[in-house]
Design a protein around this motif. Structure first.
Motif, PDB file in Angstrom:
ATOM      1  N   ALA A 404       0.838  -1.206   0.000  1.00  0.00           N
ATOM      2  CA  ALA A 404       0.000   0.000   0.000  1.00  0.00           C
ATOM      3  C   ALA A 404       0.871   1.254   0.000  1.00  0.00           C
ATOM      4  O   ALA A 404       0.641   2.185  -0.786  1.00  0.00           O
ATOM      5  N   SER A 405       1.889   1.290   0.843  1.00  0.00           N
ATOM      6  CA  SER A 405       2.716   2.498   0.851  1.00  0.00           C
ATOM      7  C   SER A 405       3.594   2.545  -0.408  1.00  0.00           C
ATOM      8  O   SER A 405       3.939   3.625  -0.901  1.00  0.00           O
ATOM      9  N   PHE A 406       3.908   1.389  -0.951  1.00  0.00           N
ATOM     10  CA  PHE A 406       4.632   1.316  -2.217  1.00  0.00           C
ATOM     11  C   PHE A 406       3.841   2.049  -3.315  1.00  0.00           C
ATOM     12  O   PHE A 406       4.374   2.902  -4.032  1.00  0.00           O
ATOM     13  N   LEU A 407       2.560   1.759  -3.393  1.00  0.00           N
ATOM     14  CA  LEU A 407       1.717   2.398  -4.414  1.00  0.00           C
ATOM     15  C   LEU A 407       1.549   3.882  -4.141  1.00  0.00           C
ATOM     16  O   LEU A 407       1.581   4.711  -5.054  1.00  0.00           O
ATOM     17  N   GLN A 408       1.387   4.193  -2.881  1.00  0.00           N
ATOM     18  CA  GLN A 408       1.195   5.597  -2.519  1.00  0.00           C
ATOM     19  C   GLN A 408       2.434   6.428  -2.899  1.00  0.00           C
ATOM     20  O   GLN A 408       2.321   7.561  -3.357  1.00  0.00           O
ATOM     21  N   LYS A 409       3.605   5.835  -2.780  1.00  0.00           N
ATOM     22  CA  LYS A 409       4.847   6.549  -3.116  1.00  0.00           C
ATOM     23  C   LYS A 409       5.114   6.597  -4.614  1.00  0.00           C
ATOM     24  O   LYS A 409       5.828   7.474  -5.082  1.00  0.00           O
ATOM     25  N   SER A 410       4.574   5.633  -5.355  1.00  0.00           N
ATOM     26  CA  SER A 410       5.019   5.542  -6.752  1.00  0.00           C
ATOM     27  C   SER A 410       3.935   5.763  -7.802  1.00  0.00           C
ATOM     28  O   SER A 410       4.247   5.958  -8.972  1.00  0.00           O
ATOM     29  N   SER A 411       2.653   5.748  -7.390  1.00  0.00           N
ATOM     30  CA  SER A 411       1.612   5.853  -8.411  1.00  0.00           C
ATOM     31  C   SER A 411       1.058   7.280  -8.500  1.00  0.00           C
ATOM     32  O   SER A 411       0.962   7.982  -7.496  1.00  0.00           O
ATOM     33  N   TYR A 412       0.683   7.681  -9.736  1.00  0.00           N
ATOM     34  CA  TYR A 412       0.107   9.010  -9.946  1.00  0.00           C
ATOM     35  C   TYR A 412      -1.422   8.932  -9.955  1.00  0.00           C
ATOM     36  O   TYR A 412      -2.099   9.890 -10.274  1.00  0.00           O
ATOM     37  N   LYS A 413      -1.951   7.762  -9.629  1.00  0.00           N
ATOM     38  CA  LYS A 413      -3.386   7.520  -9.736  1.00  0.00           C
ATOM     39  C   LYS A 413      -4.003   7.576  -8.346  1.00  0.00           C
ATOM     40  O   LYS A 413      -3.311   7.353  -7.343  1.00  0.00           O
ATOM     41  N   LYS A 414      -5.324   7.827  -8.296  1.00  0.00           N
ATOM     42  CA  LYS A 414      -6.040   7.705  -7.025  1.00  0.00           C
ATOM     43  C   LYS A 414      -6.269   6.209  -6.822  1.00  0.00           C
ATOM     44  O   LYS A 414      -6.988   5.566  -7.590  1.00  0.00           O
ATOM     45  N   ILE A 415      -5.625   5.665  -5.821  1.00  0.00           N
ATOM     46  CA  ILE A 415      -5.567   4.214  -5.673  1.00  0.00           C
ATOM     47  C   ILE A 415      -6.878   3.618  -5.135  1.00  0.00           C
ATOM     48  O   ILE A 415      -7.454   4.136  -4.181  1.00  0.00           O
ATOM     49  N   THR A 416      -7.302   2.522  -5.755  1.00  0.00           N
ATOM     50  CA  THR A 416      -8.497   1.805  -5.279  1.00  0.00           C
ATOM     51  C   THR A 416      -8.057   0.435  -4.729  1.00  0.00           C
ATOM     52  O   THR A 416      -6.918   0.020  -4.942  1.00  0.00           O
ATOM     53  N   GLU A 417      -9.004  -0.250  -4.087  1.00  0.00           N
ATOM     54  CA  GLU A 417      -8.742  -1.613  -3.570  1.00  0.00           C
ATOM     55  C   GLU A 417      -8.320  -2.535  -4.711  1.00  0.00           C
ATOM     56  O   GLU A 417      -7.432  -3.373  -4.571  1.00  0.00           O
ATOM     57  N   THR A 418      -9.021  -2.371  -5.851  1.00  0.00           N
ATOM     58  CA  THR A 418      -8.713  -3.224  -7.009  1.00  0.00           C
ATOM     59  C   THR A 418      -7.268  -3.013  -7.463  1.00  0.00           C
ATOM     60  O   THR A 418      -6.574  -3.967  -7.847  1.00  0.00           O
ATOM     61  N   ASP A 419      -6.819  -1.754  -7.441  1.00  0.00           N
ATOM     62  CA  ASP A 419      -5.435  -1.472  -7.839  1.00  0.00           C
ATOM     63  C   ASP A 419      -4.455  -2.216  -6.933  1.00  0.00           C
ATOM     64  O   ASP A 419      -3.485  -2.812  -7.407  1.00  0.00           O
ATOM     65  N   LEU A 420      -4.755  -2.164  -5.650  1.00  0.00           N
ATOM     66  CA  LEU A 420      -3.879  -2.828  -4.686  1.00  0.00           C
ATOM     67  C   LEU A 420      -3.864  -4.341  -4.935  1.00  0.00           C
ATOM     68  O   LEU A 420      -2.813  -4.982  -4.891  1.00  0.00           O
ATOM     69  N   ASP A 421      -5.052  -4.892  -5.226  1.00  0.00           N
ATOM     70  CA  ASP A 421      -5.125  -6.327  -5.535  1.00  0.00           C
ATOM     71  C   ASP A 421      -4.303  -6.662  -6.771  1.00  0.00           C
ATOM     72  O   ASP A 421      -3.609  -7.671  -6.817  1.00  0.00           O
ATOM     73  N   THR A 422      -4.430  -5.796  -7.798  1.00  0.00           N
ATOM     74  CA  THR A 422      -3.680  -6.028  -9.047  1.00  0.00           C
ATOM     75  C   THR A 422      -2.179  -6.064  -8.758  1.00  0.00           C
ATOM     76  O   THR A 422      -1.451  -6.935  -9.249  1.00  0.00           O
ATOM     77  N   LEU A 423      -1.720  -5.112  -7.959  1.00  0.00           N
ATOM     78  CA  LEU A 423      -0.296  -5.082  -7.618  1.00  0.00           C
ATOM     79  C   LEU A 423       0.100  -6.337  -6.832  1.00  0.00           C
ATOM     80  O   LEU A 423       1.093  -6.991  -7.141  1.00  0.00           O
ATOM     81  N   ASN A 424      -0.709  -6.667  -5.829  1.00  0.00           N
ATOM     82  CA  ASN A 424      -0.384  -7.832  -4.991  1.00  0.00           C
ATOM     83  C   ASN A 424      -0.331  -9.125  -5.794  1.00  0.00           C
ATOM     84  O   ASN A 424       0.491  -9.996  -5.535  1.00  0.00           O
ATOM     85  N   PHE A 425      -1.223  -9.213  -6.778  1.00  0.00           N
ATOM     86  CA  PHE A 425      -1.267 -10.395  -7.631  1.00  0.00           C
ATOM     87  C   PHE A 425       0.056 -10.549  -8.390  1.00  0.00           C
ATOM     88  O   PHE A 425       0.665 -11.615  -8.425  1.00  0.00           O
ATOM     89  N   TRP A 426       0.521  -9.423  -8.954  1.00  0.00           N
ATOM     90  CA  TRP A 426       1.793  -9.474  -9.689  1.00  0.00           C
ATOM     91  C   TRP A 426       2.958  -9.745  -8.729  1.00  0.00           C
ATOM     92  O   TRP A 426       3.850 -10.548  -9.022  1.00  0.00           O
ATOM     93  N   LEU A 427       2.919  -9.092  -7.577  1.00  0.00           N
ATOM     94  CA  LEU A 427       4.016  -9.264  -6.602  1.00  0.00           C
ATOM     95  C   LEU A 427       4.158 -10.717  -6.157  1.00  0.00           C
ATOM     96  O   LEU A 427       5.251 -11.209  -5.927  1.00  0.00           O
ATOM     97  N   LYS A 428       3.000 -11.388  -6.051  1.00  0.00           N
ATOM     98  CA  LYS A 428       3.016 -12.799  -5.614  1.00  0.00           C
ATOM     99  C   LYS A 428       3.771 -13.647  -6.654  1.00  0.00           C
ATOM    100  O   LYS A 428       4.667 -14.408  -6.312  1.00  0.00           O
ATOM    101  N   ALA A 429       3.395 -13.443  -7.927  1.00  0.00           N
ATOM    102  CA  ALA A 429       4.076 -14.182  -9.005  1.00  0.00           C
ATOM    103  C   ALA A 429       5.566 -13.837  -9.027  1.00  0.00           C
ATOM    104  O   ALA A 429       6.431 -14.701  -9.209  1.00  0.00           O
ATOM    105  N   TYR A 430       5.851 -12.567  -8.819  1.00  0.00           N
ATOM    106  CA  TYR A 430       7.244 -12.099  -8.820  1.00  0.00           C
ATOM    107  C   TYR A 430       8.035 -12.748  -7.676  1.00  0.00           C
ATOM    108  O   TYR A 430       9.152 -13.232  -7.866  1.00  0.00           O
ATOM    109  N   GLN A 431       7.423 -12.785  -6.509  1.00  0.00           N
ATOM    110  CA  GLN A 431       8.152 -13.354  -5.374  1.00  0.00           C
ATOM    111  C   GLN A 431       8.362 -14.866  -5.522  1.00  0.00           C
ATOM    112  O   GLN A 431       9.415 -15.387  -5.149  1.00  0.00           O
ATOM    113  N   ASN A 432       7.407 -15.526  -6.139  1.00  0.00           N
ATOM    114  CA  ASN A 432       7.586 -16.958  -6.423  1.00  0.00           C
ATOM    115  C   ASN A 432       8.757 -17.171  -7.378  1.00  0.00           C
ATOM    116  O   ASN A 432       9.553 -18.089  -7.213  1.00  0.00           O
TER     117      ASN A 432
END
Ligand code: AMP
Ligand code: MG
Length: 518
Positions: A404-432
């Motif tokens: 959440a703070s990652f997005l707040q620091k780096s995104s120019y968009k008004k962040i929604t729950e869906t945005d956070l989910d989208t990021l988390n989904f990618w991060l999970k694949a990345y961490q695997n």
């Protein structure tokens, strides 16, 4: 011991080897030869704003502290052995042959040498030349500052580039219509001292080829080969190797631009160096909110020819124009194909490797390309800052920040729950994927910080520095110069510069996009 420019060893190989314009009149015209003799225009009240000590030391040049020394860098006086000239070249602009262009706002003083190295010293913004067409040959402080910082940042990122030695304010106003909207304004003028071993462009060859001036093209080729590619001379087919070498260098250059998110903005063939360096910094930008179609140049908006995602293709198109102009000098169809194939292969391999390293991957796995594609759409959809994303990623894997703070620091968009989910989904694949590296997170994070800079140069910074300069202070200008000389250093993360583009910059002219007007 560093010396005055006057005491340096001058060699002036360009003017010795190539043909001068017989006329020394300084008015806009067609010139048949390689260059024209022309003197810089004097300026009323020169002041040294920035001096590049690191480069000065490399060239054994001392900082110009007295007025008489400063005059060499403002164009008011010339060192005894300098032989100032403006280059003649042509070019394709926005896909069309534009005929003669030439140095319209740059004058080379000559070339100095030290221990086998040589540097051309060029004053940019030093007044009209026979190539100025309708322009005044001057430059505004804003653009000169931008070129100073960008070229030095590229150098310190390890990207091939021309360099900046000195920035002098002229004490004279220059009138510019920033957005070509009929609202010209007076702005402070400046002269930038640029350095490279050569400022010869693809368009230098194109001009003589279009004019069917084979002898002049050959003379230029002989000079370039002897001076910059001497190891190719003994070869059976030097023109083929020459083309292939430029293709290779250009592939490295463009891959480097892509890895750091640099968008040149005006990749006309007159802005492509035969040494494979970044040259002619105009409406460039390091990409902020990521988009493959981002162009920083307002003039480029209708077609986005020069946007981030098209740079690799445009560089190839430009190499093809160079190849056509080398045909008369013996470049065969096979030589042409060989060069272009090298370009494609080297670019593509380097680009893949660079982005893997940005993500902290040393192993090459088949799933990586898919993960990168997903990343590009994530960055674009969530309007994420390209530089901050990769730098903060090395923190997220160490759990120093959460998503959440990652997005707040780096995104120019008004962040929604869906945005956070989208990021988390990618991060999970990345961490695997990261687990398959079988290296410690500590080690991965450390290496990521060596390839992902903490700071890049942003347009809003120019605005702040210009504001400071109008108040007579250089504090932030000098602080930023120190930062861009060491862009990977962790210590900048705790400064005010480690932020995305501030909101106020979205409404400030010249902070998100620029025109060619400089
Ligand atoms: P650029 O695309 O900025 O590299 O410039 C294209 C051509 O326009 C080059 O030949 C420049 O020398 C020329 N040019 C750009 N700005 C000026 C100016 N203010 N005065 C004279 N010539 C200029
Ligand atoms: Mg140019």
């Amino acid at each position: 011991m560093n010396k005055s420019l006057n005491e340096a060893k001058w060699v002036n190989s360009y003017t010795h080897s190539l043909s001068p314009d017989p006329s020394s009149e300084n008015h806009p015209r067609e010139v048949q030869e390689h260059y024209s003799w022309v003197k810089p225009t004097r300026v009323p009240d020169p002041k040294l704003l920035l001096w590049n000590t690191q480069l000065g030391n490399q060239m054994a040049l001392e900082k110009p502290l007295s007025t008489s020394e400063l005059f060499y860098y403002s164009g008011n006086e010339q060192p005894r052995q300098a032989k100032p000239f403006a280059q003649n070249y042509g070019g394709h602009q926005f896909g069309h042959w534009a005929n003669q262009l030439g140095d319209g706002r740059a004058i080379t003083l000559g070339e100095i040498t030290k221990e086998g190295q040589s540097w051309e010293i060029q004053l940019k913004g030093s007044g009209a030349t026979p190539y100025s067409r309708r322009g005044d040959g001057k430059a505004v402080l804003r653009s000169s500052l931008r070129e100073f910082y960008a070229s030095e940042l590229n150098y310190n990122l390890g990207v091939a580039t021309t360099r900046a030695l000195a920035l002098v304010e002229t004490g004279e106003s220059v009138i510019r219509d920033l957005f070509y909207d009929g609202n010209p304004k007076e702005e402070p003028g400046a002269v930038l001292t640029r350095i490279s071993s050569s400022f010869i462009r693809f368009g230098s060859f194109e001009l003589f080829s279009y004019r069917r001036e084979r002898d002049k093209a050959q003379k230029l080729f002989n000079y370039v080969l002897e001076k910059f590619y001497p190891n190719l001379i003994q070869n059976d087919n030097p023109v083929e190797l020459f083309f292939e070498t430029i293709c290779t260098r250009t592939a490295h250059l463009i891959a480097d631009w892509m890895r750091y998110g640099f968008v040149h903005g005006v990749m006309n063939t007159d802005n492509m160096s035969i040494l494979g360096q970044t040259i002619d910094y105009g409406p460039y930008a390091w990409i902020e909110d990521f988009s493959l179609s981002f162009t920083p140049n307002t003039t480029d908006l209708p077609g986005r020819r020069y946007c981030y995602g098209r740079q690799p293709y445009i560089a190839q198109w430009n190499l093809e124009r160079l190849a056509i102009s080398l045909k008369d000098l013996g470049l065969t169809t096979e030589g042409f194909q060989k060069g272009i194939e090298s370009y494609q292969k080297i670019f593509s391999e380097k680009n893949k490797k660079d982005f893997s390293l940005k993500l902290g991957f040393e192993k090459k796995l088949s799933e990586d390309e898919e993960l990168k594609l997903q990343l590009f759409s994530l960055l674009e959809n969530l309007e994420i800052d390209f530089t901050l994303f990769f730098r903060l990623l090395s923190k997220i894997i160490k759990k120093e920040i959460d998503s959440a703070s990652f997005l707040q620091k780096s995104s120019y968009k008004k962040i929604t729950e869906t945005d956070l989910d989208t990021l988390n989904f990618w991060l999970k694949a990345y961490q695997n994927r990261m687990l398959k590296e079988e290296r410690s997170i500590e080690d991965i994070s450390l290496n990521m910080k060596k390839v992902n800079p903490a700071i890049i140069y942003r347009n809003y910074m120019t605005h702040l520095i210009c504001e400071d300069l109008s108040q007579g202070t250089l504090n932030r200008a000098e602080e930023l110069f120190a930062i861009i000389q060491d862009p990977f250093n962790e210590k900048w993360e705790s400064t005010n510069w480690f932020i995305k583009r501030p909101d106020w910059a979205n409404q400030t002219p010249g902070c998100t996009m620029l025109s060619c007007s400089s």
